[in-house]
Design a protein around this motif. Structure first.
Motif, short mmCIF file in Angstrom:
data_model
loop_
_atom_site.label_atom_id
_atom_site.label_comp_id
_atom_site.label_asym_id
_atom_site.label_seq_id
_atom_site.Cartn_x
_atom_site.Cartn_y
_atom_site.Cartn_z
N TYR A 24 0.82 -1.21 0.00
CA TYR A 24 0.00 0.00 0.00
C TYR A 24 0.85 1.27 0.00
CZ TYR A 24 -2.61 3.82 2.19
OH TYR A 24 -3.16 5.04 2.49
N SER A 25 0.38 2.24 -0.74
CA SER A 25 0.89 3.60 -0.58
C SER A 25 -0.29 4.56 -0.68
CB SER A 25 1.94 3.94 -1.64
OG SER A 25 1.33 4.29 -2.87
N ARG A 26 -0.22 5.62 0.08
CA ARG A 26 -1.32 6.59 0.09
C ARG A 26 -1.51 7.22 -1.28
NH1 ARG A 26 -1.29 10.85 4.91
NH2 ARG A 26 -1.40 8.85 6.02
N ARG A 27 -0.40 7.41 -2.00
CA ARG A 27 -0.46 8.01 -3.33
C ARG A 27 -1.31 7.18 -4.28
NH1 ARG A 27 2.17 6.72 -7.71
NH2 ARG A 27 3.59 5.36 -6.55
N LEU A 28 -1.14 5.86 -4.23
CA LEU A 28 -1.92 4.99 -5.12
C LEU A 28 -3.41 5.07 -4.81
CD1 LEU A 28 0.36 1.81 -5.23
CD2 LEU A 28 -0.04 3.43 -7.08
N LYS A 81 -5.16 7.33 -3.70
CA LYS A 81 -5.82 8.60 -4.04
C LYS A 81 -6.50 8.51 -5.40
CE LYS A 81 -3.04 11.82 -1.29
NZ LYS A 81 -2.07 12.94 -1.32
N ASN A 82 -6.09 7.53 -6.20
CA ASN A 82 -6.70 7.32 -7.51
C ASN A 82 -7.81 6.27 -7.41
OD1 ASN A 82 -4.67 9.02 -8.69
ND2 ASN A 82 -3.26 7.27 -8.65
N TYR A 94 -8.78 -0.29 -6.83
CA TYR A 94 -7.85 -0.88 -5.86
C TYR A 94 -8.63 -1.63 -4.78
CZ TYR A 94 -3.87 1.78 -7.68
OH TYR A 94 -2.88 2.28 -8.47
N TYR A 96 -7.58 -2.61 -1.03
CA TYR A 96 -6.54 -2.47 -0.02
C TYR A 96 -6.89 -3.41 1.14
CZ TYR A 96 -3.67 -0.12 3.59
OH TYR A 96 -2.79 0.18 4.60
#
Length: 313
Positions: A218-222, A224-225, A229, A231
């Motif tokens: 996980y990354s917060r940047r991903l 956001k789109n 996804y 998670y």
């Protein structure tokens, strides 16, 4: 051949076999523990001698480090060993990677402790195996005729109808890996992200040849789109995101009280339901059934005078 009514009994440390002087999945640290699988409610730290499968030891060492056990005695499935006066054989339980039923033989009587077990196919662990026994000591978490688990494939395919990002709560060990594999197979357009605490567990699965499939950390940047996804997060993280915006929250479990609401459910269980237990009885052919971790009264009523049912807990 006489079944010993006192072969297993509960004390303050847990389920004890006095004929072998060992505990099955003890609740408190003991001298000798036989561990069925690595979930924390069955595998605690601090035992002196632990008998378990190799994968179970690996998970315990990951979770507990040096406190996992003083000595691990590793046994492969279907390879017998002796503890006290009891011969023990691990039989695959199908619950999660490394999970084992514990077949105990004493004075020509066979006692089969199931631990947690699952009949449904699962590509992330060894499938369940069956052996004949005189006493079936079965977990009875969902031993109720009104509890029948839905098809897990149909449940996971619900994700295909959700076009926004999904926050999927699941236990990190066993359930998360099964979900990753099922999403890859049955909802392949989804992009799977996993919580950082699940990553080292996945690494052990991959080490033993049970890769759950495609995923990334996980990354917060991903997130956001909105790119469909999913998670996957452990329960404590799931609970902390109770007010998360722009995601659909789901929790994968066989327990109704863990579902987010009546409309957004994901009933995927790693335990046996009523019909599964009846199948287990058919396969193992016991003359007695002893029940654990649930309500055994329905089984007692169902079998009546045909098979003696004893409720241990």
């Amino acid at each position: 051949m006489t079944i010993k009514d006192d072969f297993l009994s509960f004390n303050t440390h847990g389920l004890y076999c006095k004929y072998g002087d060992f505990y099955l999945d003890p609740k408190e640290p003991v001298q000798t523990a036989v561990i069925s699988h690595a979930h924390a409610d069955h595998a605690i730290s601090g035992n002196n001698q632990v008998y378990c499968t190799e994968a179970t030891a690996a998970f315990m060492q990951l979770r507990y480090g040096k406190n996992a056990a003083k000595v691990f005695n590793i046994a492969a499935y279907n390879n017998s060993f002796i503890v006290g006066d009891v011969q023990i054989t691990f039989i695959s339980a199908g619950h999660m990677l490394g999970s084992a039923q514990v077949l105990m033989e004493y004075e020509s009587v066979r006692y089969l402790y199931t631990g947690d077990y699952k009949l449904q196919p699962d590509a992330t662990c060894e499938p369940i195996e069956w052996v004949k026994t005189d006493v079936l000591i079965t977990e009875s978490t969902f031993a109720d005729p009104e509890v029948l688990h839905p098809d897990p494939v149909a449940e996971i395919q619900k994700l295909n109808d959700i076009k926004i990002n999904i926050l999927l709560g699941a236990y990190g060990l066993g359930k998360s890996q099964r979900l990753i594999q099922m999403i890859n197979e049955h909802a392949p357009q989804k992009k799977i992200l996993v919580h950082h605490r699940i990553m080292p567990i996945n690494a052990i699965y991959e080490k033993y040849g049970y890769s759950p499939g495609v995923y990334q950390m996980y990354s917060r940047r991903l997130m956001k789109n909105q790119e469909e996804y999913v998670y996957i997060v452990p329960p404590f993280t799931f609970d902390s995101y109770i007010n998360a915006k722009g995601v659909k929250r789901l929790f994968a479990s066989g327990w109704k009280n863990l579902q987010v609401n009546k409309n957004d459910t994901l009933f995927i269980s790693d335990h046996v339901d009523w019909n599964d237990i009846l199948q287990a009885v058919e396969h193992t052919k016991p003359t007695q059934i002893w029940t654990l971790h649930g309500n055994g009264t329905h089984l007692k009523k169902h079998f009546g005078d045909d098979i003696f049912v004893k409720i241990l807990n």
